[in-house]
Design a protein around this motif. Structure first.
Motif, mmCIF file in Angstrom:
data_model
loop_
_atom_site.group_PDB
_atom_site.id
_atom_site.type_symbol
_atom_site.label_atom_id
_atom_site.label_comp_id
_atom_site.label_asym_id
_atom_site.label_seq_id
_atom_site.Cartn_x
_atom_site.Cartn_y
_atom_site.Cartn_z
ATOM 1 N N LEU A 199 0.834 -1.212 0.000
ATOM 2 C CA LEU A 199 0.000 0.000 0.000
ATOM 3 C C LEU A 199 0.868 1.260 0.000
ATOM 4 C CD1 LEU A 199 -3.069 0.560 2.300
ATOM 5 C CD2 LEU A 199 -1.219 2.210 2.294
ATOM 6 N N LYS A 200 1.837 1.327 0.885
ATOM 7 C CA LYS A 200 2.631 2.559 0.990
ATOM 8 C C LYS A 200 3.464 2.807 -0.276
ATOM 9 C CE LYS A 200 3.154 3.071 5.979
ATOM 10 N NZ LYS A 200 4.138 3.103 7.082
ATOM 11 N N ARG A 201 3.975 1.732 -0.858
ATOM 12 C CA ARG A 201 4.787 1.916 -2.066
ATOM 13 C C ARG A 201 3.930 2.419 -3.214
ATOM 14 N NH1 ARG A 201 8.479 -3.094 -3.607
ATOM 15 N NH2 ARG A 201 9.477 -1.615 -5.041
ATOM 16 N N LEU A 202 2.750 1.840 -3.390
ATOM 17 C CA LEU A 202 1.896 2.272 -4.496
ATOM 18 C C LEU A 202 1.473 3.727 -4.309
ATOM 19 C CD1 LEU A 202 -0.466 -0.635 -5.558
ATOM 20 C CD2 LEU A 202 1.892 -0.185 -6.161
ATOM 21 N N LEU A 203 1.063 4.081 -3.095
ATOM 22 C CA LEU A 203 0.624 5.459 -2.867
ATOM 23 C C LEU A 203 1.791 6.425 -3.068
ATOM 24 C CD1 LEU A 203 -1.826 5.166 0.183
ATOM 25 C CD2 LEU A 203 -2.344 5.073 -2.265
ATOM 26 N N ALA A 204 2.984 6.029 -2.584
ATOM 27 C CA ALA A 204 4.153 6.899 -2.733
ATOM 28 C C ALA A 204 4.494 7.101 -4.207
ATOM 29 C CB ALA A 204 5.348 6.307 -1.990
ATOM 30 N N ALA A 205 4.279 6.071 -5.011
ATOM 31 C CA ALA A 205 4.595 6.173 -6.439
ATOM 32 C C ALA A 205 3.501 6.907 -7.209
ATOM 33 C CB ALA A 205 4.804 4.782 -7.031
ATOM 34 N N GLY A 206 2.393 7.179 -6.526
ATOM 35 C CA GLY A 206 1.295 7.876 -7.197
ATOM 36 C C GLY A 206 0.412 6.978 -8.044
ATOM 37 N N VAL A 207 0.423 5.689 -7.760
ATOM 38 C CA VAL A 207 -0.441 4.749 -8.487
ATOM 39 C C VAL A 207 -1.850 4.806 -7.887
ATOM 40 C CG1 VAL A 207 -0.837 2.318 -9.060
ATOM 41 C CG2 VAL A 207 1.495 3.229 -8.983
ATOM 42 N N ARG A 208 -2.855 4.918 -8.732
ATOM 43 C CA ARG A 208 -4.238 4.829 -8.228
ATOM 44 C C ARG A 208 -4.449 3.423 -7.668
ATOM 45 N NH1 ARG A 208 -8.362 6.103 -12.670
ATOM 46 N NH2 ARG A 208 -6.736 5.773 -14.223
ATOM 47 N N PHE A 209 -5.033 3.342 -6.469
ATOM 48 C CA PHE A 209 -5.056 2.066 -5.746
ATOM 49 C C PHE A 209 -6.401 1.913 -5.039
ATOM 50 C CE2 PHE A 209 -2.979 -0.477 -2.057
ATOM 51 C CZ PHE A 209 -3.148 -1.678 -2.739
ATOM 52 N N GLY A 210 -7.129 0.862 -5.396
ATOM 53 C CA GLY A 210 -8.403 0.576 -4.761
ATOM 54 C C GLY A 210 -8.417 -0.840 -4.203
ATOM 55 N N ALA A 211 -9.513 -1.191 -3.545
ATOM 56 C CA ALA A 211 -9.605 -2.512 -2.925
ATOM 57 C C ALA A 211 -11.021 -3.059 -3.069
ATOM 58 C CB ALA A 211 -9.225 -2.432 -1.451
ATOM 59 N N GLY A 212 -11.131 -4.357 -2.901
ATOM 60 C CA GLY A 212 -12.448 -4.981 -2.972
ATOM 61 C C GLY A 212 -12.517 -6.212 -2.094
ATOM 62 N N VAL A 213 -13.729 -6.717 -1.922
ATOM 63 C CA VAL A 213 -13.913 -7.895 -1.064
ATOM 64 C C VAL A 213 -13.704 -9.191 -1.849
ATOM 65 C CG1 VAL A 213 -15.501 -6.729 0.489
ATOM 66 C CG2 VAL A 213 -16.428 -8.049 -1.436
ATOM 67 N N ASP A 214 -13.590 -9.093 -3.178
ATOM 68 C CA ASP A 214 -13.509 -10.282 -4.031
ATOM 69 C C ASP A 214 -14.827 -11.055 -3.920
ATOM 70 O OD1 ASP A 214 -12.338 -11.900 -5.920
ATOM 71 O OD2 ASP A 214 -10.551 -12.320 -4.745
ATOM 72 N N GLY A 215 -14.874 -12.231 -4.524
ATOM 73 C CA GLY A 215 -16.047 -13.070 -4.322
ATOM 74 C C GLY A 215 -16.069 -13.557 -2.883
ATOM 75 N N LEU B 142 -8.190 2.931 4.941
ATOM 76 C CA LEU B 142 -9.573 3.370 4.729
ATOM 77 C C LEU B 142 -9.676 4.202 3.452
ATOM 78 C CD1 LEU B 142 -12.439 3.403 5.864
ATOM 79 C CD2 LEU B 142 -11.871 5.563 6.996
ATOM 80 N N HIS B 143 -8.675 5.015 3.215
ATOM 81 C CA HIS B 143 -8.660 5.813 1.977
ATOM 82 C C HIS B 143 -8.750 4.891 0.750
ATOM 83 C CE1 HIS B 143 -7.409 8.804 -1.001
ATOM 84 N NE2 HIS B 143 -6.590 7.881 -1.459
ATOM 85 N N VAL B 144 -7.949 3.840 0.752
ATOM 86 C CA VAL B 144 -7.954 2.911 -0.383
ATOM 87 C C VAL B 144 -9.342 2.279 -0.553
ATOM 88 C CG1 VAL B 144 -6.991 0.720 -1.245
ATOM 89 C CG2 VAL B 144 -5.481 2.453 -0.235
ATOM 90 N N CYS B 145 -10.030 2.039 0.575
ATOM 91 C CA CYS B 145 -11.343 1.368 0.552
ATOM 92 C C CYS B 145 -12.504 2.343 0.347
ATOM 93 C CB CYS B 145 -11.536 0.567 1.836
ATOM 94 S SG CYS B 145 -10.380 -0.812 1.962
ATOM 95 N N THR B 146 -12.196 3.622 0.194
ATOM 96 C CA THR B 146 -13.243 4.618 -0.096
ATOM 97 C C THR B 146 -12.817 5.424 -1.328
ATOM 98 O OG1 THR B 146 -12.252 6.139 1.535
ATOM 99 C CG2 THR B 146 -14.077 4.793 2.281
ATOM 100 N N THR B 147 -12.191 6.561 -1.069
ATOM 101 C CA THR B 147 -11.809 7.478 -2.146
ATOM 102 C C THR B 147 -10.892 6.817 -3.178
ATOM 103 O OG1 THR B 147 -11.922 9.177 -0.437
ATOM 104 C CG2 THR B 147 -10.945 9.813 -2.542
ATOM 105 N N GLY B 148 -9.966 6.003 -2.701
ATOM 106 C CA GLY B 148 -9.016 5.362 -3.615
ATOM 107 C C GLY B 148 -9.720 4.548 -4.688
ATOM 108 N N GLY B 149 -10.670 3.730 -4.267
ATOM 109 C CA GLY B 149 -11.414 2.917 -5.220
ATOM 110 C C GLY B 149 -12.231 3.773 -6.172
#
Lengths: 397, 397
Positions: free
Chosen positions: B280-296, B332-339
């Motif tokens: 998570l920290k590496r992706l955010l630091a690199a400026g990669v858009r990063f989201g999350a999901g619950v999967d099936g 939480l950011h990744v699970c809200t705004t990030g996605g």
């Protein structure tokens, strides 16, 4: 005679049966057991499992009952250790009250047997041990507590800690603890020689925190093996965490795992998602005794966790990628009978003569009970009801 | 005008304020906003967060509402895929009903925006897509659903799948899906050329499941990069899972991560404890858009999960070893705004002009709200109350 009859339950998710507990032991499992003059609890068809076993926790650390602790601690292990001693002083944290709070919360979740590490250091001396021993006394019959005297702040680096450990054992601690012989004290020989000597002197076992991963952890494991062999302490020395056993080098780890089996060195895990952890299936296949615990929770180390060993079984299953209905019960086994076997408690299972520690859980199957880990309907310790609907009957201080 | 005033709340855990939502957008955040003639919800001091965003799930797969599915599936990926098609046929699984059940369960947990993959294969054709599209129509205004046409059973290995994907896009799917170009089809060039061609033809984006780890995953990533550059599809192609980005070879992964940033390739994770996952920290630091999901979840693939993206934020935090109070909100950011940013929805945050998607959560701090993930008091989508006390107001079929 103390008698309890649990009717209309499904032991381990199997067919409906009644369970009769007499004087703390399971006296019968079957259909239509006569109930005259006996306290009866109707399970309503729920699954019965043995009492959950939290075989690795820290009852003296949690901040339960305090306002939320805002964690701003540094990244190194020593930052966390130094910070914790400071916070304990600042808050005047009372290990007896905190261990009562945590233990009773765990009882609400169905835990009937706990192995706790208790900090022993030259700042606070033996006061945390005294507090947790008082909790053990007060909660006898509700939850059984085994205590490891744990040199959290280091042993060789803090003069006088060895004498405190020695006194802790004399006071009634059950096992001697250790911590990262290389990483913490930077003196693996000194660290291990010291704790093995104390354990030998008191005729007690050992449980060593080993976070060291990869080759460093393997090196410390080899040093532990050497001492177990030399001192003939087979079956008396456990290793907690053992992240090195999760290293991807299969040959290296298989050698270590086989030696754990040969020397009967039990392994305890807390299944942290962020670390390499010992493989459940490999340890069980090798015949290594394997238990699990919730670790410290809601303390100065981190915010996660709540004491629920059924949720921990889920995390252990997720960590080991167990998906099948015949795999998930392995995780539950580790979180119940497995931990009890590590603690040398026999008969911790639902069978004739077994301990009368029973938890009623929700779900059609064991797998569903684990993944949903809904509030426990009933918790029974040694034939006595100790919790209902997720809450221990004894109130938390 | 549709107006809702949420009083006595702590936006993102900060000081008490009121939030006024007018016509689906946040019109004011502040103290003592006039309430005449406006529907008022008293938050009772609870924390307000933006709507949770489940940016990677499978609405057509869950078995919610069915008896417990006893999982006896084989160990290979193809075992799970073939088993699923069989079970769907045997049960006559209705993708509309299942996606209604899952979506409304997720709404109860505070999810207001979903990206779902929907199986397209030569057995069932487009029926699952039709079912999920019907759910999307019925739940408009409650939860927004974006659909990926997903060749779960393979593309090159099952003739005719490409035409079905093409028709799926014509019917209204939002993105073209892909799956392990090497591992699944054993024809990475054919697989990727096909899905990129379909996406180009329809002017749509792509979201590729990439479970391939280590060097194999890196190889597939490079093939994806090549096509994004050649077709100028910067910002249009996302990669789900991307376990290869969690490989311990720092240099290899940094090169991949930097290229994801350069080509604006978003990454979606489900934070599985058993796998190496992108940091998570590496992706955010690199400026990669990063989201999350619950999967099936609770499907033929595995028993875990429930749709709760706040619990997923906890798992993401545990996986990334986030312990500090200034670290957990990143999860939480990744699970809200990030996605939401991955899904190109702007203003998905509690700020003037932001989307009126608000969830009230329990806890003194954001960290506590995440780790306890207690039932949500209130869920608001575009200024309308859609769930209370953990349950969506619209009943599940």
């Amino acid at each position: 005679m103390n008698k309890l009859l649990i009717t209309n339950t499904r032991p381990m998710g199997k067919d409906l049966a009644d369970i009769l507990i007499v004087d703390g032991r399971i006296a019968a499992v079957g259909q239509n057991i006569a109930a005259e003059g006996i306290t009866v609890e109707d399970a309503g068809g729920r699954i019965a499992i043995p009492g959950l076993v939290d075989a690795h926790t820290h009852l003296d650390k949690s901040l339960l009952g305090y306002p939320w602790y805002v964690n701003e601690v540094g990244p190194r292990l020593i930052d966390k250790i130094d910070n914790e001693r400071q916070v304990k002083r600042d808050l005047g944290l009372d290990a007896h009250i905190q261990s009562m709070r945590q233990s009773l919360q765990s009882v609400g979740y169905g835990t009937t047997l706990i192995r706790t590490h208790v900090d022993i250091d030259t700042d606070q001396g033996l006061i945390a041990l005294e507090g947790v021993m008082e909790t053990r006394r007060q909660l006898a019959g509700i939850v059984e507590i085994e205590i490891v005297a744990f040199p959290q702040s280091g042993l060789m680096r803090r003069q006088g800690t060895d004498e405190l450990l020695d006194r802790a054992m004399a006071m009634g601690a059950d096992l001697v603890g250790g911590l990262d012989p290389c990483g913490m004290d930077k003196d693996p020989k000194g660290h291990l020689d010291t704790i093995f000597a104390i354990a030998e002197r008191h005729g007690k076992g050992i449980d060593i925190h080993l976070h060291e991963s990869g080759e460093l952890g393997a090196f410390s494991m080899e040093m532990i093996f050497e001492r177990v062999r030399a001192l003939e302490l087979q079956s008396k020395v456990a290793v907690s965490h053992a992240f090195c056993l999760g290293h991807p080098d299969w040959n290296m780890t298989q050698g270590l795992i086989d030696t754990c089996a040969e020397l009967d060195i039990p392994i305890l895990t807390t299944a942290p998602p962020s670390r390499e952890t010992p493989s459940l299936k490999r340890l069980l296949a090798a015949g290594v005794r394997f238990g699990a615990g919730v670790d410290g929770f809601r303390d100065t180390w981190g915010p996660y966790g709540n004491g629920d060993m059924l949720e921990r079984a889920m995390l252990l299953g997720m960590k080991n990628n167990l998906r099948r209905d015949d795999e998930l019960p392995l995780a539950l086994h580790v979180c119940t009978t497995g931990g009890a076997v590590v603690m040398e408690r026999t008969g911790h299972e639902i069978a004739l003569g077994g301990r009368g520690d029973i938890v009623l859980v929700e779900g059609e199957t064991l797998a569903e009970a684990i993944v949903t880990h809904a509030p426990r309907k009933l918790v029974v310790t040694a034939g006595n009801v100790v919790a209902r609907d997720g809450k221990s009957l004894r109130e938390r201080p």
